[in-house]
Motif scaffolding. Sequence first.
Motif, PDB file in Angstrom:
ATOM      1  N   ALA A   1      13.547  -4.072  -8.348  1.00 31.84           N
ATOM      2  CA  ALA A   1      13.510  -4.637  -9.507  1.00 31.84           C
ATOM      3  C   ALA A   1      12.235  -5.634  -9.680  1.00 31.84           C
ATOM      4  N   ASP A   2      11.416  -5.562  -8.875  1.00 28.77           N
ATOM      5  CA  ASP A   2       9.941  -5.909  -8.880  1.00 28.77           C
ATOM      6  C   ASP A   2       8.989  -5.313  -9.462  1.00 28.77           C
ATOM      7  N   LYS A   3       8.446  -6.386 -10.666  1.00 34.23           N
ATOM      8  CA  LYS A   3       7.967  -5.485 -11.740  1.00 34.23           C
ATOM      9  C   LYS A   3       6.422  -5.148 -11.336  1.00 34.23           C
ATOM     10  N   SER A   4       6.038  -5.443 -10.135  1.00 31.94           N
ATOM     11  CA  SER A   4       4.888  -5.117  -9.522  1.00 31.94           C
ATOM     12  C   SER A   4       5.232  -4.296  -8.313  1.00 31.94           C
ATOM     13  N   GLY A   5       6.324  -3.873  -8.025  1.00 35.84           N
ATOM     14  CA  GLY A   5       6.589  -3.181  -6.843  1.00 35.84           C
ATOM     15  C   GLY A   5       6.209  -1.848  -6.842  1.00 35.84           C
ATOM     16  N   ASP A   6       6.018  -1.192  -7.626  1.00 40.14           N
ATOM     17  CA  ASP A   6       5.555   0.461  -7.853  1.00 40.14           C
ATOM     18  C   ASP A   6       4.243   0.308  -6.834  1.00 40.14           C
ATOM     19  N   GLU A   7       3.363  -0.648  -7.261  1.00 36.65           N
ATOM     20  CA  GLU A   7       1.991  -0.527  -6.633  1.00 36.65           C
ATOM     21  C   GLU A   7       2.191  -0.977  -5.186  1.00 36.65           C
ATOM     22  N   LYS A   8       2.949  -2.199  -5.097  1.00 42.02           N
ATOM     23  CA  LYS A   8       3.264  -2.442  -3.719  1.00 42.02           C
ATOM     24  C   LYS A   8       3.694  -1.244  -2.734  1.00 42.02           C
ATOM     25  N   LEU A   9       4.752  -0.699  -3.182  1.00 42.26           N
ATOM     26  CA  LEU A   9       5.334   0.418  -2.452  1.00 42.26           C
ATOM     27  C   LEU A   9       4.363   1.550  -1.965  1.00 42.26           C
ATOM     28  N   ARG A  10       3.703   1.882  -3.217  1.00 48.91           N
ATOM     29  CA  ARG A  10       2.662   3.062  -2.897  1.00 48.91           C
ATOM     30  C   ARG A  10       1.785   2.610  -1.927  1.00 48.91           C
ATOM     31  N   ASN A  11       1.124   1.329  -1.765  1.00 46.09           N
ATOM     32  CA  ASN A  11      -0.027   0.865  -1.020  1.00 46.09           C
ATOM     33  C   ASN A  11       0.560   0.919   0.616  1.00 46.09           C
ATOM     34  N   TRP A  12       2.067   0.307   0.387  1.00 43.20           N
ATOM     35  CA  TRP A  12       2.723   0.227   2.009  1.00 43.20           C
ATOM     36  C   TRP A  12       2.919   1.519   2.574  1.00 43.20           C
ATOM     37  N   GLY A  13       3.256   2.351   1.437  1.00 43.05           N
ATOM     38  CA  GLY A  13       3.400   3.694   1.986  1.00 43.05           C
ATOM     39  C   GLY A  13       2.704   4.600   2.565  1.00 43.05           C
ATOM     40  N   ARG A  14       1.338   4.428   1.857  1.00 40.19           N
ATOM     41  CA  ARG A  14       0.140   5.036   2.371  1.00 40.19           C
ATOM     42  C   ARG A  14      -0.330   4.360   4.155  1.00 40.19           C
ATOM     43  N   GLU A  15      -0.031   3.069   3.954  1.00 43.81           N
ATOM     44  CA  GLU A  15      -0.362   2.701   5.113  1.00 43.81           C
ATOM     45  C   GLU A  15       0.313   3.031   6.590  1.00 43.81           C
ATOM     46  N   LEU A  16       1.825   3.412   5.998  1.00 43.27           N
ATOM     47  CA  LEU A  16       2.941   3.578   7.116  1.00 43.27           C
ATOM     48  C   LEU A  16       3.005   5.033   7.282  1.00 43.27           C
ATOM     49  N   GLY A  17       2.362   5.907   6.366  1.00 41.80           N
ATOM     50  CA  GLY A  17       2.362   7.469   6.501  1.00 41.80           C
ATOM     51  C   GLY A  17       3.695   8.101   5.593  1.00 41.80           C
ATOM     52  N   TYR A  18       4.110   7.146   4.596  1.00 48.16           N
ATOM     53  CA  TYR A  18       5.189   7.919   3.814  1.00 48.16           C
ATOM     54  C   TYR A  18       4.800   8.161   2.437  1.00 48.16           C
ATOM     55  N   LYS A  19       5.312   9.131   1.937  1.00 45.57           N
ATOM     56  CA  LYS A  19       5.305   9.415   0.312  1.00 45.57           C
ATOM     57  C   LYS A  19       6.344   8.634  -0.192  1.00 45.57           C
ATOM     58  N   VAL A  20       6.062   7.709  -0.839  1.00 46.95           N
ATOM     59  CA  VAL A  20       7.081   6.591  -1.388  1.00 46.95           C
ATOM     60  C   VAL A  20       7.163   6.963  -2.960  1.00 46.95           C
ATOM     61  N   ILE A  21       8.330   7.341  -3.536  1.00 49.75           N
ATOM     62  CA  ILE A  21       8.486   7.113  -4.912  1.00 49.75           C
ATOM     63  C   ILE A  21       9.350   6.144  -5.473  1.00 49.75           C
ATOM     64  N   PRO A  22       8.541   5.276  -5.836  1.00 49.56           N
ATOM     65  CA  PRO A  22       9.220   3.866  -6.592  1.00 49.56           C
ATOM     66  C   PRO A  22       9.945   4.207  -7.851  1.00 49.56           C
ATOM     67  N   ILE A  23      11.008   3.266  -8.067  1.00 48.82           N
ATOM     68  CA  ILE A  23      11.638   3.534  -9.243  1.00 48.82           C
ATOM     69  C   ILE A  23      12.034   1.862  -9.750  1.00 48.82           C
TER      70      ILE A  23
END
Length: 660
Positions: free
Chosen positions: A107-129
């Motif tokens: 429910a974080d309005k800026s969460g999509d970008e956060k998750l993508r960035n964290w995913g890249r750092e941790l080696g995950y393909k993250v699909i934020p919804i």
Amino acid sequence: MAHLLNVNESIRDQVSRNAIASELSNALDGLFTIEGCRRHEVNDWKYTVLHCKPTRNTADALLLDREVLALIVNASDLQVRTLHVAQDLISNSNGRLDPAFVMVLHADKSGDEKLRNWGRELGYKVIPIHRPKAGALPPAESLRLTLAQDLFTHDPFSLTGPVLADSEFFGRRNSALDILRQTQTGRIISLFGIRKIGKTSLINRVVTLAREAGTPNIAMIDCSVDGFNILSASDALKAIAKVAKMASTRSYAHITEALKRSDKDLVPVFDDLWSTKSPKPLTLIFDEVDYITPASPNRPHWRQDFNIFWREFRVVYQEAQRMGFPISILVSGVSSHAFRVESFDEIENAVLHFVPEGYLTPFARHASKQMIKDLCKRCGLVLSNDDQDRVAETCGDFPYWIRLAGSYIHRSIDIQGRPRSVDSTLISRLLSEFVDAEGGDAARVALEDLRRKTAEPIELLQRAASVPYISLSEGKLLLRYGLATQVPSGVTVTSAMIRAGLAGLSSSVPAIQLPKAASPLAEQLSLPSEEWAEELSVINRRRNLVERKLREFIHFTLKLTAQSGENWVDKVLKSLNERQRTELSSLAGDALLNRLYWKDLGAIIVKHWSNFEKILGDKSRFATAMDLLNDRPDAHAKQIDAADVALYRRELTWLEERLA
């Protein structure tokens, strides 16, 4: 709640009692079935965990063979611990969950970008919804479009530099194993081939296999290193003795390490090696060997020192053989000419018959088609067997060129509706466009590089392309390089890319002006002169890709955010000046976007910034990048400046990451 027909019957009642889980399950219908559902609490944070099994099409497209974790966290301010929770859940699933793929509903309005960035750092393909706390998920169809955008936007064909990941290594696994076996038994091997045919990728694979097997030890001599190719023949032999000694004690050493060691640190003679008790096999790899041949692009002293070097090195090798020291040699480069001629200045060529004439040819057709099929699946495209053949034929079965063509096809087909089969007529049209727009240029750069090092194959190729076919005896060198195809009547040029590249060759090779001094920003861009043309060609292709992604991004975002009764195309038109609106108002959406230039695309995004802010973040940063990238370094007849090119690459990378 709606049907939940994609939820396993044993947990359907449980899912139906969780409103958000029900919404998500329905939205994933057609892409995943829900096989598990449970609550999970960590440090007072409550999560809902779903195990999502991909449908066959989704599994094929994403190369998934396990269930995928979907994590629901109804938080308006996400923290990186969310992905740490996902990490723990995946680790504790006993292999049930895919180790690198996770969906997060938040429910974080800026969460999509956060998750993508964290995913890249941790080696995950993250699909934020994103689902607002006070709202609901977008309609199922809109969410599926969003998921398709996330799942299939990534370009699996795009690859910079040599292949490193095992999943990206196609077509030459057996070749790598065969070379490894030969190096373990003291053989001398050569790999000649045009730029980007995969020599370095294959060598890297052999090095990896050698490390895994524990033998042979590898001494890597990258002849393009200035500190090495500037040396005289005798000093180069000393440097090789150093790197060989270092490799013999720790399995792998690179020439740059040896160049940093003084003679006092490491006596540069081979005698100590030959006296080693029970030595492991040692392989000396000469990569980019063109830099120490008579055709060296930057060191003219090798016109004399080449023969001296190989005469002395041959003595070293023969002495190792006599002493029972297991040593092998792998030579890799573009031109085989210096290894084929009988003499230099009437002096016998010392390397003739010492290093055999071997070539790295393009893929076998079945390997090309397998790579095309696998990479197309990753981006949700299915090509027929005939169309796979057509792509391979156009690209001459060169793996790097196939990747370029595949990338062009991927970028040219709408993400929406994937996974999907692609019509043959469309493939034919896109291949023709690719050759005109990018493929011919890529082939030209490779052929120019080959011509700089030896004119013989290019002259032969020009003759072969001007007639229906040439004789097998005349065309054998072209076959070795993979630039032509053997047919019953002889040898002919069948690749459209090679023909286009040949047509683009200038009558003379232009001298490329190098920058006089490199700024700190440009240190990463230290390139030999013949690679500047390729560098600019790569930049051009990257910018074209970003421009296409911007069009897709604008289309998708404006359409998704359009209010009821609002046409997204009207938003595009309102961003243009009056003259453009008048000229373009009759065009449909995609046709309209395709008529717009780089600056127009930037103006549309800035005009409707609130729709794009979540992905792009900083408005001024975006505007700066767009302005700088509008001035293309490959489109101006001016001296190349390394700092400008490095800055250009940095801005391209910033935009690419936002649009990934």
